[in-house]
Design a protein around this motif. Sequence first.
Motif, PDB file in Angstrom:
ATOM      1  N   ASN A 120     -18.362  67.325  79.996  1.00 46.26           N
ATOM      2  CA  ASN A 120     -18.445  65.881  80.086  1.00 46.26           C
ATOM      3  C   ASN A 120     -19.415  65.363  79.028  1.00 46.26           C
ATOM      4  OD1 ASN A 120     -18.713  63.239  80.757  1.00 46.26           O
ATOM      5  ND2 ASN A 120     -18.793  63.601  82.968  1.00 46.26           N
ATOM      6  N   VAL A 121     -18.836  64.910  77.946  1.00 45.52           N
ATOM      7  CA  VAL A 121     -19.658  64.544  76.798  1.00 45.52           C
ATOM      8  C   VAL A 121     -20.652  63.437  77.138  1.00 45.52           C
ATOM      9  CG1 VAL A 121     -19.582  63.507  74.509  1.00 45.52           C
ATOM     10  CG2 VAL A 121     -18.039  65.347  75.083  1.00 45.52           C
ATOM     11  N   GLU A 122     -20.240  62.532  78.031  1.00 48.05           N
ATOM     12  CA  GLU A 122     -21.140  61.441  78.377  1.00 48.05           C
ATOM     13  C   GLU A 122     -22.413  61.948  79.041  1.00 48.05           C
ATOM     14  OE1 GLU A 122     -17.830  59.342  80.212  1.00 48.05           O
ATOM     15  OE2 GLU A 122     -19.029  57.528  79.890  1.00 48.05           O
ATOM     16  N   ASN A 123     -22.236  63.015  79.842  1.00 42.07           N
ATOM     17  CA  ASN A 123     -23.405  63.544  80.536  1.00 42.07           C
ATOM     18  C   ASN A 123     -24.137  64.600  79.717  1.00 42.07           C
ATOM     19  OD1 ASN A 123     -22.872  61.894  82.634  1.00 42.07           O
ATOM     20  ND2 ASN A 123     -21.813  63.456  83.859  1.00 42.07           N
ATOM     21  N   TYR A 124     -23.516  65.019  78.646  1.00 39.37           N
ATOM     22  CA  TYR A 124     -24.196  65.993  77.800  1.00 39.37           C
ATOM     23  C   TYR A 124     -25.320  65.277  77.058  1.00 39.37           C
ATOM     24  CZ  TYR A 124     -24.728  70.073  74.819  1.00 39.37           C
ATOM     25  OH  TYR A 124     -25.226  71.170  74.195  1.00 39.37           O
ATOM     26  N   SER A 125     -26.350  66.025  76.681  1.00 42.23           N
ATOM     27  CA  SER A 125     -27.501  65.388  76.037  1.00 42.23           C
ATOM     28  C   SER A 125     -27.075  64.510  74.866  1.00 42.23           C
ATOM     29  CB  SER A 125     -28.453  66.443  75.487  1.00 42.23           C
ATOM     30  OG  SER A 125     -28.590  67.489  76.383  1.00 42.23           O
ATOM     31  N   TRP A 126     -27.634  63.360  74.833  1.00 45.60           N
ATOM     32  CA  TRP A 126     -27.438  62.505  73.661  1.00 45.60           C
ATOM     33  C   TRP A 126     -28.358  62.946  72.530  1.00 45.60           C
ATOM     34  CZ3 TRP A 126     -26.642  56.585  74.739  1.00 45.60           C
ATOM     35  CH2 TRP A 126     -25.459  56.428  75.470  1.00 45.60           C
ATOM     36  N   ALA A 127     -29.392  63.655  72.918  1.00 42.77           N
ATOM     37  CA  ALA A 127     -30.342  64.128  71.912  1.00 42.77           C
ATOM     38  C   ALA A 127     -30.791  65.516  72.317  1.00 42.77           C
ATOM     39  CB  ALA A 127     -31.538  63.185  71.825  1.00 42.77           C
ATOM     40  N   GLY A 128     -31.383  66.233  71.406  1.00 43.28           N
ATOM     41  CA  GLY A 128     -31.864  67.573  71.706  1.00 43.28           C
ATOM     42  C   GLY A 128     -31.434  68.526  70.620  1.00 43.28           C
ATOM     43  N   HIS A 129     -31.940  69.721  70.682  1.00 49.14           N
ATOM     44  CA  HIS A 129     -31.596  70.654  69.607  1.00 49.14           C
ATOM     45  C   HIS A 129     -31.576  72.095  70.053  1.00 49.14           C
ATOM     46  CE1 HIS A 129     -35.924  69.916  69.662  1.00 49.14           C
ATOM     47  NE2 HIS A 129     -35.932  71.215  69.653  1.00 49.14           N
ATOM     48  N   ILE A 130     -31.816  72.353  71.326  1.00 49.66           N
ATOM     49  CA  ILE A 130     -31.845  73.744  71.763  1.00 49.66           C
ATOM     50  C   ILE A 130     -30.456  74.195  72.218  1.00 49.66           C
ATOM     51  CG2 ILE A 130     -32.897  75.381  73.383  1.00 49.66           C
ATOM     52  CD1 ILE A 130     -34.824  74.440  71.296  1.00 49.66           C
ATOM     53  N   GLY A 131     -29.764  73.331  72.929  1.00 43.73           N
ATOM     54  CA  GLY A 131     -28.372  73.622  73.266  1.00 43.73           C
ATOM     55  C   GLY A 131     -28.154  74.553  74.441  1.00 43.73           C
ATOM     56  N   LEU A 132     -29.196  74.810  75.209  1.00 42.86           N
ATOM     57  CA  LEU A 132     -29.066  75.784  76.305  1.00 42.86           C
ATOM     58  C   LEU A 132     -28.093  75.347  77.397  1.00 42.86           C
ATOM     59  CD1 LEU A 132     -32.582  77.354  76.940  1.00 42.86           C
ATOM     60  CD2 LEU A 132     -30.490  78.478  76.190  1.00 42.86           C
ATOM     61  N   LYS A 133     -27.790  74.057  77.447  1.00 44.34           N
ATOM     62  CA  LYS A 133     -26.862  73.597  78.477  1.00 44.34           C
ATOM     63  C   LYS A 133     -25.511  74.293  78.366  1.00 44.34           C
ATOM     64  CE  LYS A 133     -28.278  68.998  79.878  1.00 44.34           C
ATOM     65  NZ  LYS A 133     -27.931  67.581  79.846  1.00 44.34           N
ATOM     66  N   LEU A 134     -25.201  74.745  77.186  1.00 42.67           N
ATOM     67  CA  LEU A 134     -23.899  75.394  76.990  1.00 42.67           C
ATOM     68  C   LEU A 134     -23.982  76.920  77.114  1.00 42.67           C
ATOM     69  CD1 LEU A 134     -22.374  73.147  74.196  1.00 42.67           C
ATOM     70  CD2 LEU A 134     -21.642  73.341  76.558  1.00 42.67           C
ATOM     71  N   LEU A 135     -25.118  77.383  77.594  1.00 41.92           N
ATOM     72  CA  LEU A 135     -25.298  78.839  77.739  1.00 41.92           C
ATOM     73  C   LEU A 135     -24.150  79.507  78.507  1.00 41.92           C
ATOM     74  CD1 LEU A 135     -27.141  81.322  77.281  1.00 41.92           C
ATOM     75  CD2 LEU A 135     -28.311  80.748  79.392  1.00 41.92           C
ATOM     76  N   PRO A 136     -23.708  78.942  79.652  1.00 42.65           N
ATOM     77  CA  PRO A 136     -22.628  79.608  80.392  1.00 42.65           C
ATOM     78  C   PRO A 136     -21.360  79.778  79.554  1.00 42.65           C
ATOM     79  CG  PRO A 136     -23.612  77.874  81.720  1.00 42.65           C
ATOM     80  CD  PRO A 136     -24.207  77.747  80.365  1.00 42.65           C
ATOM     81  N   GLN A 137     -20.982  78.732  78.814  1.00 43.63           N
ATOM     82  CA  GLN A 137     -19.783  78.836  77.976  1.00 43.63           C
ATOM     83  C   GLN A 137     -19.962  79.891  76.889  1.00 43.63           C
ATOM     84  OE1 GLN A 137     -20.937  76.061  79.315  1.00 43.63           O
ATOM     85  NE2 GLN A 137     -19.514  74.324  79.135  1.00 43.63           N
TER      86      GLN A 137
END
Length: 848
Positions: free
Chosen positions: A243-260
């Motif tokens: 869900n792109v809307e809920n994905y960080s609008w800012a940031g640079h580590i990217g750990l939210k996508l770790l499971p994928q």
Amino acid sequence: MTPGQQVIRQWYKQKSWQQFPFQKEMERTYLAGNSGLLNAPTGSGKTFALFLPFLADFINKHPDYKTRQNNGLQMLWITPLRALTNDIRKAMQEVCDDLGIPWKIATRTGDTPAAEKAALKKKLPEVLLTTPESLHLMLAQKDYPAIFKSLQVLVVDEWHELLGTKRGVQVELGLSKLKVLGIPPEDQSHKTRLKIWGISATIGNLEQAADVLLGNDFPPENIKMVRANVEKKLVIKSIIPENVENYSWAGHIGLKLLPQVMELVAKSKTTLIFTNTRSQSEIWYHAILDNYPEYAGVMAMHHGSLDNELRNWVEAALHAEALKVVVCTSSLDLGVDFRPVDTVIQVGSPKGVARFMQRAGRSGHHPGAISKAYFVPTHSMELLEGAALKQAIKQGIFESRDPMLLAMDVLIQYMVTLAVSEGFKADELFKEVKSTYAFADLTSKEFSQLLDFITNGGKTLAQYDEFLKVEIENGVYKVFSRRVAMRHRLSIGTITSEMSIRVKWLSGGSLGTLEESFISKLKPGNTFWFAGRSLEFVRIKEMSAYVKKSTAKKGLIPSWAGGRMPLSSQLSAVFRDKLDEVAHGIEKDEEVIALKPLFDLQKQLSHLPQSHEFLIESFKSREGHHLLFYPFEGRLVHEGMASLLAYRISRVKPASFSLAMNDYGFELLTDEDVDIEQFLEDADFFSIEGLLDDIQHSLNANEMARRRFRDIAHIGGLVFTGYPGQQVKNKHLQASSSLLFDVFSEYEPDNLLVRQAYNEALAFQLEEFRMRMALQRIVKQNIILKHIDRPTPFAFPIMVDSLGREKLTTETMEDRIGKMARQYGAEGVGIEQNKKQRKPGVTRKKGF
DNA sequence: GACCTGCTGCGGGATG
């Protein structure tokens, strides 16, 4: 068929070596006596494409090669990486052994044991593999002309890596000498005596790369380009957040996508996860270990601050297929062949097309295999970079490597190098140096200044013996002092680095290096994560930090200060094209489709600029008046442009600004109410008229140049960094180069090194050329000014960026972003408590 | 109490 060709064919056959058309073309071109550039990717057999024709040529000329001894040095092979010299040596040695050619192939780098170096001086191998630095060390040896007198061919491997750097200039200068060795100046035949071949991956300026390598005096009819055109299948896929809307609008580590990411890792045999920074590598490694403990033992890390031993182990384990996943930085970009890697994952923007291709090529790394690369965005908008990357690769757009010009520091070092060994005559050397691409525009006045500098210390340093290095005897410039000679040999090279602290186990053994600033934050007993381990800091002693194993689950993760790469100008351009498509409602990329809700919001709150439009957003909060500009031109240009515009505004209406920027745009924030319309009506606001002057006024050009000068002084030999093992403290180094900068600036305004410092600051720190192009583009665009109520998807990341380095609060970054989003989103305008957080940080700079 | 950008690369004396 000549004997040489027969031998080569036999080897081809024996090895059932897959012959690409380019390998035959290379052979023909080489045997016809040409020089030039071979454009081929790693893993295409490029080494043999050059080595085998060279052998064939030699055998043809010397049918008695099997009994002949002492041929002398025939081939010099220069690589940017020590590790490569060893790999290639093995491969070449195998060919010679197979064919019964009694040659010894040797390497000469800093790794070579002293005894071996001494042996090399006595008896030269037929083929020597070395680095640019070691080549210059050889030129600093007495009787070096004898070493190179029989040299037939010179190969510069991975030339694209050296081109555009001072190491490249070093290569140019070294070649200019090797070209003329043993040949009287009036003889013109030298121009083709030595065959010179570069090997380069695909870059935007291959023709120029060849010109730079061969110099200005090489007969153009003998310069040839051989292109491999090896068809490489490349599959690129962006990982799209659910869900792109809920994905960080800012940031640079990217750990939210770790499971994928871990799903991909599980499906692959071996995966490389590329991150953009060393600390990001550490963070990802740690996160995988925490969440997927089953990977302990089959996972490793690789980055530039880890000990070589550790890195070698990782590389060997990769070869042995003992690892399932390696988290790394660009330390794995180059060099060693990682056959077993089948998947490459890039976390965060690779910032350039060529860099991404390079990394993607690490997977399926053998002819015919399909390379698979995944792009993991670390914030929503970055997803569009994924679409831009695919587009750029499809169109074959690559970055150029612009050669460095008139690097006076490198030239000074080279002049002293020659003075240390055989000495030089001024007029002869001037002619040689002028033959290089880098110094084609060197004037005789400048050259005299440099001569004066190394002999008399120039105008200002004349009374200090320290700087009087070279003496003239019978018209020959020479160093007679053994001490000067020794110190010079110790400081040959153009790579300078910050002082670092070695991390050592109490029980012995070393892990890598950290920066002083990080270590100074630690107290004994504190724990931190480094090299993928939990460590307890014990004490610091003699520039080493001693640690022991810790069981703590949490701890600091170090960060290192490094270069700040902006989005490349090529990738920026394609990114703008993509944005234009979006503004026209073209939705063919999966990334664009996923981003639709975000773009819709941008459109609803503000505007989606087309390529002929330039968007400016203006909005008021309790913090002040925000002005947001979106050139999409990379953060360095934005940094310069932000200062420039702030200056141009303050010239009319005194105001104080704080600045923030990212790769897409920048923000000016001021307490005053700025009537921006008034400035936009003024044709001069974005004009390049008076640009240099305004830059001088708006930025602290002095400070930027002073920082640049530190490296220049080091390379030019003005400051001595100390004998090995007992290094001069960094602070002293800083002070003396800073002092020299002041002295020169005051008493010698035309000093060439100071001038170089300003030029470098302008070209590399500000990307002045690119800024100029961007301004010229903006002037022609329609300016769309939008007054907005709250930050748009474009604005938000820039505003968050300015909070990034705020360390006084205990809130996590995520919390703060969340809070900011809620406050802006729900309440619309203004937040009192954020006002205090907006202190000038590294990116948020105080304007006027 | 603390993770929250910032890559990579090289080199290092000599005598009797």
